[in-house]
Design an enzyme around this catalytic site. Structure first.
Site, PDB file in Angstrom:
ATOM      1  N   ASP C  15       0.810  -1.219   0.000  1.00  0.00           N
ATOM      2  CA  ASP C  15       0.000   0.000   0.000  1.00  0.00           C
ATOM      3  C   ASP C  15       0.833   1.255   0.000  1.00  0.00           C
ATOM      4  O   ASP C  15       0.637   2.154  -0.813  1.00  0.00           O
ATOM      5  CB  ASP C  15      -0.927   0.016   1.221  1.00  0.00           C
ATOM      6  CG  ASP C  15      -2.040  -1.001   1.077  1.00  0.00           C
ATOM      7  OD1 ASP C  15      -2.565  -1.142  -0.040  1.00  0.00           O
ATOM      8  OD2 ASP C  15      -2.365  -1.646   2.083  1.00  0.00           O
ATOM      9  N   ARG C  94       0.361   5.455  17.533  1.00  0.00           N
ATOM     10  CA  ARG C  94       0.183   6.465  16.476  1.00  0.00           C
ATOM     11  C   ARG C  94       0.787   7.827  16.801  1.00  0.00           C
ATOM     12  O   ARG C  94       1.510   8.399  15.985  1.00  0.00           O
ATOM     13  CB  ARG C  94      -1.298   6.645  16.150  1.00  0.00           C
ATOM     14  CG  ARG C  94      -1.949   5.492  15.485  1.00  0.00           C
ATOM     15  CD  ARG C  94      -1.397   5.186  14.111  1.00  0.00           C
ATOM     16  NE  ARG C  94      -1.379   3.731  13.976  1.00  0.00           N
ATOM     17  CZ  ARG C  94      -0.783   3.082  12.991  1.00  0.00           C
ATOM     18  NH1 ARG C  94      -0.156   3.727  12.040  1.00  0.00           N
ATOM     19  NH2 ARG C  94      -0.820   1.774  12.964  1.00  0.00           N
ATOM     20  N   ASP C 123      -7.207   4.966  12.893  1.00  0.00           N
ATOM     21  CA  ASP C 123      -5.799   5.314  12.749  1.00  0.00           C
ATOM     22  C   ASP C 123      -5.598   6.581  11.934  1.00  0.00           C
ATOM     23  O   ASP C 123      -4.713   7.374  12.226  1.00  0.00           O
ATOM     24  CB  ASP C 123      -5.032   4.131  12.157  1.00  0.00           C
ATOM     25  CG  ASP C 123      -4.726   3.097  13.227  1.00  0.00           C
ATOM     26  OD1 ASP C 123      -4.700   3.472  14.414  1.00  0.00           O
ATOM     27  OD2 ASP C 123      -4.517   1.921  12.887  1.00  0.00           O
ATOM     28  N   SER C 143      -4.135   9.687   1.551  1.00  0.00           N
ATOM     29  CA  SER C 143      -4.042   8.522   2.420  1.00  0.00           C
ATOM     30  C   SER C 143      -4.811   7.412   1.735  1.00  0.00           C
ATOM     31  O   SER C 143      -5.640   7.641   0.871  1.00  0.00           O
ATOM     32  CB  SER C 143      -4.626   8.809   3.798  1.00  0.00           C
ATOM     33  OG  SER C 143      -6.019   8.943   3.717  1.00  0.00           O
TER      34      SER C 143
END
Lengths: 359, 359, 359, 359
Positions: C15, C94, C123, C143
Site C-alpha cells: 500500500d 500512532r 488510525d 491517504s
C-alpha cells in the site's frame, strides 16, 4: 497538678469564655488563641478578658493575608460553589484557623485543642478533621455549642437601598488569581491579595452583592437553612469564570469543572487537609497557568455584569470566528463533521427506531 | 422536471427568501415552514411573501406549547446551564423546530430539508443532527448564513431603568416543573406551561433579569462571543434549584448534577435526539419525582432573591436540625463519625507527612 | 517542477509503496520514513525498496525507547483501558510515530505528510490529529486504506499450548512505572524501560496472556470488531493496579480513576496531543508520586495472579487493621460513624417510605 | 421480665452462639434467623443448636433466588467491580440478608436486631445501614467479631489442577441479565436465575476462574487484604461486558459506566438501600433495555475467552464498517470531521505553543 495544656480557639464571647473557665476547673492549663481573619472584633479587649479568666498565654494571630492567598484564592481558581449556590466563606476559614491553632499547640507542647463549634453542625467537623490531619496525636477535650449570632447580613446593604449608580471595575488576573483591581472612574488601585479582597468586599457590600438564603445539605446528612453574604467573593467568581472561559481550552475546562465541584464538596465537608484535596488543588492550580487577562465589570443593585474582557492568552480568535467570510474555511468540513457525528444517531434510528413521533 | 421537494425552514427574512428562490431555480419544489416558538413575527405577512416567491405550500406551525413543555421543562429539571452561565435558549429551540420540519417532510414525502443556519456556527449542527437522527434518509441541499440580527436585548429592560419596586412571586412545582405562578400582591395566577413561561418572561423582562455577555466554546472548537437574555428561564432556574435542594436527597443530587452538566453539553452540541440524551433525560426526570412544593421569590433590578420555600416532600426537618437541644441526639455519634473519617487522614500524615508547615 | 516535499510514513508493504509511486507521479518529492516501534520488520530491505521506488531520502527511526517511556508508561500509570477491555496498544503507537514524522517534516522543510491509514478507521484520525496539533500548517495530501494484515495473534501462544509451569516475577515500581523486573527462579533481571517491556512481552507471550476478541466503539460512531494481544501490557496492568491500590489514598484513587477513563478515551480517539490530554497526563503523573514498591506475580495459562506486594510507601497498616484486638480502638466510633451515615437514610424512609417490602 | 425481642442473625457457629446466650442472660427474647444464600451449611443442625441454646423461635430462610435475581443481577447489569478488581460477592449478600431480618423483626414485633459482624470491618456497616434504612426505629444491641474463617478458596480449583479441556458455553441475555446458559458440547441448559448462577459457579469453579488476592480500601478509611473467589460472577461479567458493548450506544455506555462505578462504591460501603443507590439502579436498569443476545465463551485454566456474540439488537453493522468499499461513503466526511476536531488543537498550538519538541 496540671492535666496538660489546651490551646483554645477563643472568640471573646460568652461560650468560649465558659469553656476557658471549665477547662481551668478541670485542671488544664489554657492557652487562648484568637484568629483575625477579618472579622469586626476588639482584639485587645478579648486578650484582657482571656487573661482575666486565667489563660496562661494569649495569642492573637493576624491570618488575613494567608487566608486570602492560601485559602480563598485556590477556591476562586476552582470556581468553588457548594450545591450550585454557596460560596463557602466560613467553610474555607476553618482549616486556616485550625492550622494555626495546631501550629501553636505543637510549638507550645500542648496535647489538646479545644473549640466552641457545635456538635450538630459542619464547623465541628471542619475544625476537628483539620486538627487530626495536621496533628494526629492531638485530642480535643471539649467543645460546646457556640450559639451562632443571628444570621443577619452584616457586610452587604439591602440592594433596594443600594446606590443608583453602578461602580465599574477592572480586575486583572494572572494564573487564575486577581493581581490588581482598578476602579475605572475613580482610578483607585489595589494590588495586594488582602487589599484586593477587602476592596471588593467593600464595593460588593455597598451594592448588596452576594446575599443568599438557601437550604443546604450538611455533611452529617441533614438539611439546614443558611443565610450568607459573600460580596467580594461573588464579584471575583463572576470575573474569574469569565476570564477562565476566555483563556482555557474547552475540554480542559470540562475536566477542571468536575474537579472544582469535587473540591467544593471537600471544602464544605472539612477535608481541606486531605490527600485528595491536596491532589485536586494541585490539578486545579495547573489548569490556571494561562488564566490571565483583564475583566471589566459593573456592580449594581446586587448584580455583577461583565462588560468585556481581554487577554494576551485569549483563545478567542476573531479572525477564525469569521473565517468563512474570508474564504479560507471549507464548508465541506462542517458537513463532514456533522455527518460523521450523525453516523451513530442514524444507526440508532435504523435499528431501534425513535419513537418521538408516536408520543 | 422537479428534482423533488424541499421543506425549507423559512423565516420571512432576506436570507431564507433568497434560499427559497434559489431552490426553485435549481428545480426543487419548495414547501415553506415557519415555526412559531414565541418570537415577535408577522406570520401572515411571511406566508404571503413565501407564496409570492413560489412556495408550493406554506405551513405556519404554533410550537409554543410543545416547546415549553417538551423542551424547556426538561432543561429546567436538569438545571441545564452550559459552561456555568448560558441558559441554552436558542439551543433548545432548534430540535423543537427541526422535529416539526421532519414531520412535515415525512408527511409530504419530501426528501430534502433546508435551513438558513450558518456553516460556521452551532445552529447548523443542531439543525442537521436533529434531521439526520429523526429522518436518516433525509438530505439537506443548501444552507446559507442567516446573518444574525444585531445581538441586542429585546425582551429585557436595562436593570438601571427597571422599576424601583420588586415583584414577589410564588412558583409551585410538581415533579420538578412549574405548575402554577402567583403574583403575591396582585393575585395574578398562571397555570398552563405556556402561560407560566410567558408571564415569567414578562416579569423577568420588566426587571432586567437574565442578561449575559459571555465568551463560549462552540462545538466546532472555537470560542465565540454571545449576548443572551433569558428572563423567564433565569427566574425558573433559581426557583427550581431551591425547591430541588429542599426536597432531594444530597447524594441523589450530586449524581443528578453531573447528569445535568452532561445534558447541557448535549443540548448545546445539538444532540437532543440521541440515545445518550434520551437516557439522560429519562434519568433526570426520574430524579424529579419528589421535587414538589412552592418557592417564594422577589424579582428586582436584574436579580432574583429566594424568600422562602415549603413542600410536603421536604427533607428539611427542623426537629432533627435542633435535635441536640432535645437531648435525643448522642454527641458521641458525631465524634465517632469524625474520628472514623480521620483514620485515613492520620495515616496519610503518619506515613507521608504533611508538609503544610514547611512552606 | 516539484510541488513540494512529502514525508510519507512508509511501511515497506504494497500500500505505502503504491502511495510513494503515486506521489512521485503527481510531482512531489518523497521522503520515506519508517518507524521502528518494535515490530518484526526487515528495515534494510524496506530502505532499499523505498530508494528503488524513488524516495529522495529514507529515514529509519528507532522509536522503541521513547515509545515505551513517553507513551506506554503514562498509559500504564493511568491504568488506561478503553471500554473496560482494550489496552490501547496501537492507539498509543500512532502519536509516537506521527510526532517523529512531523519532526522530520519540519527539519526537512516538507509541507506535506502522508500515511497509509484507512479512511474509515481510527488510525487516520490519530495520525492526522497528531500532525495538525504539532504542525498546524501541514497538509496530508493522500491517504489510502492500508489493508490490515489478518488479525491473528503474533506475539502470544494459545494458552492451551502454553507451559504447564508458571513463571513467577517480581516487578518493582517507582512513581508508578516499572524500574526492575526479576524472574524469581531464574534470577534474570531487566532494568531499562525497553528491556523490561520486551521481557514482559516475551514472558506474557509464552503463557498466552492478553488476548482479546472484542467489539469496540470507534470515534466515528460505528462499532467494529478488534482482535488484540497485549502480553506485556496485561502483566504490567495487573501489577500496577495492585501496587497503586496498596500505596494510594482511597479518595485520590477515585478521582484518578475517572481521569484514567478520560485519558483512555482521549488516547483511543487520537487526542494524545491536545491540551486536555496534556492536562490529564500531568494530573495522573502527580498522583503516582507514592506508587512505589514491589509486586510478586505468577504468569500461567493466559492469566496473571498477584501473589503479594510490599512497599515503603504502603498505606496498609496491619496494626491498624487489627487495632480492636489491641484495645486502643473505640467501637463507639464505628457506631457513631454508622449512625451519622444513617441519618439521611432514616429521614428518607420517614418522609417518603421505602417500598421494598411491597414489591 | 423480658427487655424485648431480638432477631439475631445466627450462623450456627461459635460466635453467634455466644451472642445468643449473652442476649438471653441480659433478659432479651431471642429469635434466631439463618439465611440460606447458597453457603454450604447443615441448616437442621443449626436449628437444633439454636433451639437448645434457648431461642424462642428459629427461622431458616431460603433467600437464594431473591439473592440472585434482586441483588446479583442488578450488580451484573452495572458491571459492578469495586476498585477495578473486586466483584463484591459478600457486599451484595449483606443487604439481602439484613432485609429479611428486618422483615422478621417487623412481623414479630421485635425492637432489636443483632448480628455477628465485626466492629472493624465493612460488614457491620452494611448490616446496620440496611437495618436503619428499612426500619428506622430499630436498635442493634450487640455485635461481636465473627472471626472470619480462614480465607481459603472453597469454590474454585487451583487453575494448575484444573482440566486441560475448556468448557464452551453460550449465555443468552435479555435486558442485561442472563436468561439461559447452554453447554455447547454437552447440551446442558439452565434457564432460571438460580440454576444459571449455580451452574456457572460450578463451571467456573472447576476451571479455577475468579480468584483474586487484593488490598482494598475499606469504608472506614483503612486498607485491608482480601482473598476472594467469584467463579460464576466472573464468567457473567465477561459475557455481560461483551453483549453490552455490542448492543449499547457508545455515549450511553460512557454515562452508564460512571454510574456503574458509583453503584459499586455504594454497594461496597453498605448503601444498597439508600435513595442514591435506588436512583442509580433505576438508571442502570433503564440502560439495559436493548442489552440482548447471545455470547459464546470458553472457560479454561482460570480464564474466560469470548469466542463470539450475536444479537437482534446489535449496533454492529458489518455493511457500515465496510461501507467505503461500496462507494456510498464520502471520504471527505472523515477529513472534515478530523479538520473540525483539529481547529481547537491548532489554535492551542498557535497561541501557546506545544513544547513537545523542546523536551
Amino acid at each position: 497538678m496540671s492535666k496538660g495544656s489546651v490551646v483554645l480557639a477563643y472568640s471573646g464571647g460568652l461560650d468560649t469564655s465558659c469553656i476557658l473557665l471549665w477547662l481551668k476547673e478541670q485542671g488544664y492549663e489554657v492557652i487562648a488563641y484568637l484568629a483575625n481573619i477579618g472579622q469586626d472584633e476588639d482584639f485587645d479587649a478579648a486578650r484582657k478578658k482571656a487573661e482575666k479568666l486565667g489563660a496562661e498565654k494569649v495569642f492573637i494571630e493576624d491570618l488575613r493575608s494567608e487566608f486570602v492567598q492560601e485559602f480563598i484564592w485556590p477556591a476562586l481558581q476552582a470556581n468553588a460553589v457548594y450545591e450550585d449556590r454557596y460560596l463557602l466563606g466560613t467553610s474555607i476559614a476553618r482549616p486556616c484557623i485550625a492550622r494555626r491553632q495546631v501550629q501553636i499547640a505543637r510549638r507550645e507542647g500542648a496535647q489538646y485543642v479545644s473549640h466552641g463549634a457545635t456538635g450538630k453542625g459542619n464547623d465541628q467537623i471542619r475544625f476537628e478533621l483539620t486538627c487530626y490531619a495536621l496533628y494526629p496525636q492531638v485530642q480535643a477535650p471539649w467543645s460546646m455549642d457556640n450559639h451562632a449570632p443571628p444570621d443577619l447580613y452584616q457586610m452587604t446593604k439591602n440592594p433596594e437601598d443600594s446606590p443608583n449608580e453602578p461602580d465599574v471595575l477592572e480586575i486583572h488576573f494572572a494564573k487564575g488569581v486577581p493581581v490588581k483591581v482598578r476602579h475605572v472612574k475613580e482610578g483607585t488601585c489595589k494590588e495586594t491579595p488582602l487589599e484586593i479582597f477587602c476592596y471588593l468586599n467593600e464595593i460588593g457590600g455597598k451594592h448588596g452583592v452576594g446575599r443568599i438564603d438557601i437550604v443546604e445539605n450538611r455533611f452529617i446528612g441533614m438539611k439546614s437553612r443558611g443565610i450568607y453574604e459573600t460580596p467580594g467573593g461573588t464579584i471575583l467568581l463572576h470575573a474569574h469564570l469569565d476570564i477562565e472561559t476566555f483563556t482555557m481550552d474547552r475540554e480542559v475546562r470540562k475536566i477542571k469543572q468536575s474537579l472544582g465541584i469535587k473540591f467544593s464538596e471537600l471544602i464544605y465537608n472539612g477535608f481541606w487537609y486531605s490527600p485528595e484535596c491536596e491532589f485536586v488543588r494541585h490539578c486545579i492550580d495547573k489548569s490556571q497557568e494561562s488564566v490571565e487577562g483583564c475583566v471589566q465589570l459593573s456592580v449594581f443593585k446586587g448584580q455583577v455584569y461583565i462588560l468585556g474582557r481581554e487577554s494576551p492568552k485569549s483563545l478567542y480568535n476573531e479572525e477564525l470566528v469569521s473565517m468563512d467570510v474570508q474564504g479560507d474555511y471549507d464548508p465541506c468540513d462542517a458537513s463532514g463533521f456533522i455527518r460523521i457525528n450523525a453516523v451513530r444517531l442514524r444507526e440508532h434510528n435504523r435499528l431501534q427506531g425513535y419513537e418521538y413521533f408516536k408520543k
